[in-house]
Structure formats: structure tokens, C-alpha cells
Scaffold this active site. Structure first.
Site, PDB file in Angstrom:
ATOM      1  N   SER A  66      25.156 -17.044  28.249  1.00  0.00           N
ATOM      2  CA  SER A  66      26.487 -17.656  28.147  1.00  0.00           C
ATOM      3  C   SER A  66      27.204 -17.400  26.829  1.00  0.00           C
ATOM      4  CB  SER A  66      26.380 -19.173  28.348  1.00  0.00           C
ATOM      5  OG  SER A  66      26.336 -19.461  29.711  1.00  0.00           O
ATOM      6  N   LYS A  69      30.370 -15.459  26.924  1.00  0.00           N
ATOM      7  CA  LYS A  69      31.648 -16.039  27.369  1.00  0.00           C
ATOM      8  C   LYS A  69      32.682 -16.042  26.240  1.00  0.00           C
ATOM      9  CE  LYS A  69      29.285 -19.027  30.719  1.00  0.00           C
ATOM     10  NZ  LYS A  69      28.658 -20.337  30.945  1.00  0.00           N
ATOM     11  N   TYR A 191      29.953 -10.414  35.899  1.00  0.00           N
ATOM     12  CA  TYR A 191      29.566 -11.587  35.111  1.00  0.00           C
ATOM     13  C   TYR A 191      28.062 -11.556  34.793  1.00  0.00           C
ATOM     14  CZ  TYR A 191      28.368 -16.452  34.121  1.00  0.00           C
ATOM     15  OH  TYR A 191      27.854 -17.580  33.550  1.00  0.00           O
ATOM     16  N   TYR A 243      28.335 -27.504  26.045  1.00  0.00           N
ATOM     17  CA  TYR A 243      28.387 -28.209  27.336  1.00  0.00           C
ATOM     18  C   TYR A 243      28.382 -29.723  27.144  1.00  0.00           C
ATOM     19  CZ  TYR A 243      26.863 -23.533  28.486  1.00  0.00           C
ATOM     20  OH  TYR A 243      26.738 -22.187  28.549  1.00  0.00           O
ATOM     21  N   VAL A 261      21.243 -19.835  27.940  1.00  0.00           N
ATOM     22  CA  VAL A 261      19.968 -20.311  28.504  1.00  0.00           C
ATOM     23  C   VAL A 261      18.752 -19.471  28.134  1.00  0.00           C
ATOM     24  CG1 VAL A 261      20.687 -21.660  30.514  1.00  0.00           C
ATOM     25  CG2 VAL A 261      20.499 -19.187  30.699  1.00  0.00           C
TER      26      VAL A 261
HETATM   27  N1  GLN Z   1      23.872 -16.268  33.351  1.00  0.00           N
HETATM   28  C1  GLN Z   1      23.682 -17.705  33.205  1.00  0.00           C
HETATM   29  C2  GLN Z   1      24.341 -18.431  34.365  1.00  0.00           C
HETATM   30  O1  GLN Z   1      25.439 -18.080  34.691  1.00  0.00           O
HETATM   31  C3  GLN Z   1      24.279 -18.166  31.907  1.00  0.00           C
HETATM   32  C4  GLN Z   1      24.168 -19.668  31.709  1.00  0.00           C
HETATM   33  C5  GLN Z   1      23.956 -20.075  30.282  1.00  0.00           C
HETATM   34  O2  GLN Z   1      23.544 -19.298  29.440  1.00  0.00           O
HETATM   35  N2  GLN Z   1      24.173 -21.345  30.018  1.00  0.00           N
HETATM   36  O3  GLN Z   1      23.774 -19.314  34.937  1.00  0.00           O
END
Ligand code: GLN
Length: 319
Positions: A66, A69, A191, A243, A261
Site C-alpha cells: 500500500s 498508493k 493495482y 488507516y 501489509v
Molecule cells: N495489495 C494489498 C491489498 O490491496 C495492499 C494492502 C496494504 O498494504 N495495506 O490488499
């Protein structure tokens, strides 16, 4: 004490305090991520002259997840401008998990670009001739920051492509509301690939230092994101980057940041430096435990909380 010495001591303190903290769980919902070594731990800080200070496994590669992003949001701002982007994706924290399926019909648009609903929308908005061309644009931006082309971990990509049912549900919901230009499957491929870009704590610190340096990479001296969008990006990172842990993070650490994650955290100290951390075990909100704790220690020891009133590079310890 010299600034550099203070930074090095703070890095050592964070590392030695947290090295043996084995709490948390590695993400397994993307099966390939379950292979990570829970003991891996590295921290890096890159200043605005491009000097990196590192400790531990700071050059160990892992998928960015993530944290990707952030740069994609910057590229979309460049492509469409602030007003257009704000019309399509909001800037409010959700208070929910990163992969929550937010009821779009209550808001008419995703709430912010740091959760999956908003990030999938933003990725689709990159101005390119095809999904592959959009990926090239994203990869090229990393190259202009780092000075070398990043690689994609195809095993992680395939693993998420095969099992990412929640993201598939989100993409189809977005398609239902007419929010995506490309097909749901094409956007997901793009993505998942951007989430599988290989990085390291050191590279995250370089990425963060570009944001701390008004959009100019201290490594390549290239202007990657226009200065006028940096404050927008940092604001959204500050309120939404961790988050449903964003409030506690703002309180305890006080830096615009983004977690992923796989265990990465990237944090920005505007006008000073960028921080990158890698440690796979996560808390219940999906944020790296050693990563959040290390940022807390660095913030406290070096006076880097954004709301701290101070002007010098490394102010007095405000503990
Ligand atoms: N590729 C992961 C997802 O879309 C990224 C989520 C994350 O890093 N929080 O679930």
C-alpha cells in the site's frame, strides 16, 4: 551533539530497543507474503542531501504494497489537477480497515486515496494509453526518484491476483458505479502489480525524502512531483496513511506516513528527511509493529513530531 551523531544514536536506540520484540503476525491473506522472515528488521533515514543513515536489514527487498498508493496519488494529481481528483476521490479518513468495502452510494465516491477503494480508483486515473502504459508511467516515476528501474515481484503479484477476492469485489463495485475507465480486471492487474513493486527500507526513505524535499529526489535531483501537490499528499498521508490507526499515529508520532501489509512504513519529516522501515509482523490494523514503534522512538528523540514547535534540524530532546 552534532545532528548526524544524534540521528545515528536514535537509529541505534530504536533498533536495539525493538530488535527482540517479536509480537505481531505476518500478513498471510496474500499467500506469498507468508514467506517473509518475521525477524527481518531494518531502518533507514535519507536527508535532503541524499545521505542515508541505516541500520539492520535496510536493503532487504520486499513488495511495497500500500505504500505505492502515495506516489500514484501524486502522479494522478499531476495528470488531473487537485479539483478533478477531489471530485473523484475524497480526503476523509474512513476509520475502517484498508480493505473495507465502503458503501459508495452513501458518498458517491471513495473516501480517500489511501484505502483500497480510493487507491484502485486513483490507479485507474493515471493518464496512459493502456494499463501496461500506466504501469510504465508508474515504474518510470520510481526510476526518476531512485536512479534505477524497480522490479516487480511476480510471485507476490500472481499470489494476490489469484486470491484478492476483496479487491475484486471493490473493483466490481467501482465498475457498477461507473467510477472506473478500464475493466475491473485490467485495473486490478495494474493495482496488484504496483503493490508488488520491490523496494527496501532504504528506498522507502529515499521516496520519503523526495516528499520532504518539495517533490525533488535528493538522489537524482529530478523534480518528480510538482511542489504545489506535496502538501496535499502529505495531508492525506497524515490523516489517512495508517488507516484506522491514523489518530494514534498522529498523536504519538506526528509524521505524514504510509504503511503496507508486507511490513513497510514510510514517514516524511517535511523539510528535513525521509524514513523507511521494514519489519513484517503487523498489529491488528495491518501496520508493522516494530515500524510504528521505531517511528515513535525517532519522533520523540529527535523532536520530529509535525506539531512540535521547533526550527532546527535536530531540536533538543523534547521527552
Ligand atoms: N495489495 C494489498 C491489498 O490491496 C495492499 C494492502 C496494504 O498494504 N495495506 O490488499
Amino acid at each position: 551533539m552534532k545532528d548526524i551523531e544524534a540521528v545515528q544514536l536514535a537509529l541505534e536506540a530504536a533498533y536495539t530497543t525493538l530488535k527482540d520484540n517479536d509480537s505481531g503476525e505476518i500478513a498471510t491473506y496474500i499467500p506469498a507474503l507468508a514467506k517473509a522472515d518475521p525477524n527481518s528488521f531494518g531502518i533507514a533515514i535519507t536527508d535532503l542531501q541524499g545521505r542515508s543513515y541505516k541500520i539492520g536489514d535496510s536493503d532487504l527487498p520486499f513488495s511495497i504494497q500500500s505504500i505505492s498508493k502515495v506516489l500514484t496519488y501524486g502522479l494522478a494529481l499531476h495528470d488531473h489537477g487537485r479539483d478533478d481528483i477531489r471530485e473523484r476521490v475524497g480526503i476523509e479518513p474512513t476509520g475502517e480497515a484498508f480493505d473495507a468495502i465502503i458503501k459508495l452510494d452513501d458518498h458517491n465516491k471513495p473516501l480517500n486515496p489511501m484505502t483500497n477503494t480510493g487507491a484502485i480508483t486513483i490507479t485507474d486515473m493515471i493518464k496512459g494509453t493502456s494499463p501496461d502504459n500506466k504501469l510504465d508511467i508508474i515504474l518510470n516515476a520510481y526510476e526518476r526518484i531512485l536512479g534505477h528501474a524497480p522490479k516487480i515481484d511476480m510471485e507476490v503479484y500472481q499470489s494476490e491476483y489469484d486470491t484478492g477476492h476483496r479487491n475484486r469485489a471493490i473493483a466490481h463495485l467501482l465498475t457498477h458505479f461507473g467510477i472506473l475507465d478500464e475493466t475491473a480486471n485490467d485495473v486490478l492487474r495494474l493495482y496488484f502489480k504496483q503493490c508488488s513493486i520491490l523496494t527496501s527500507a532504504t528506498e522507502l526513505s529515499v521516496l520519503a525524502s523526495m516528499l520532504a524535499n518539495k517533490g525533488v529526489s535528493p538522489i537524482t535531483n529530478e523534480s518528480v512531483i510538482q511542489q504545489k501537490y506535496i502538501r496535499d499528499i502529505l495531508s492525506v498521508m497524515f490523516s489517512c496513511g495508517l488507516y484506522d490507526g491514523a489518530g494514534e499515529w498522529a498523536f504519538e508520532v506526528g509524521m505524514p506516513a504510509k504503511s503496507g501489509v508486507s511490513g513497510g512504513i514510510m514517514a516524511v519529516v517535511p523539510g528535513k528527511c525521509g524514513i523507511g522501515i521494514f519489519s513484517p509482523p503487523l498489529d491488528a490494523r495491518g501496520n508493522s509493529i516494530r515500524g510504528t514503534q521505531a517511528c515513535k522512538i525517532l519522533s520523540k528523540r529527535l523532536g520530529w513530531h509535525a506539531l512540535e514547535c521547533s526550527e532546527s534540524f535536530v531540536p533538543q530532546n523534547t521527552d
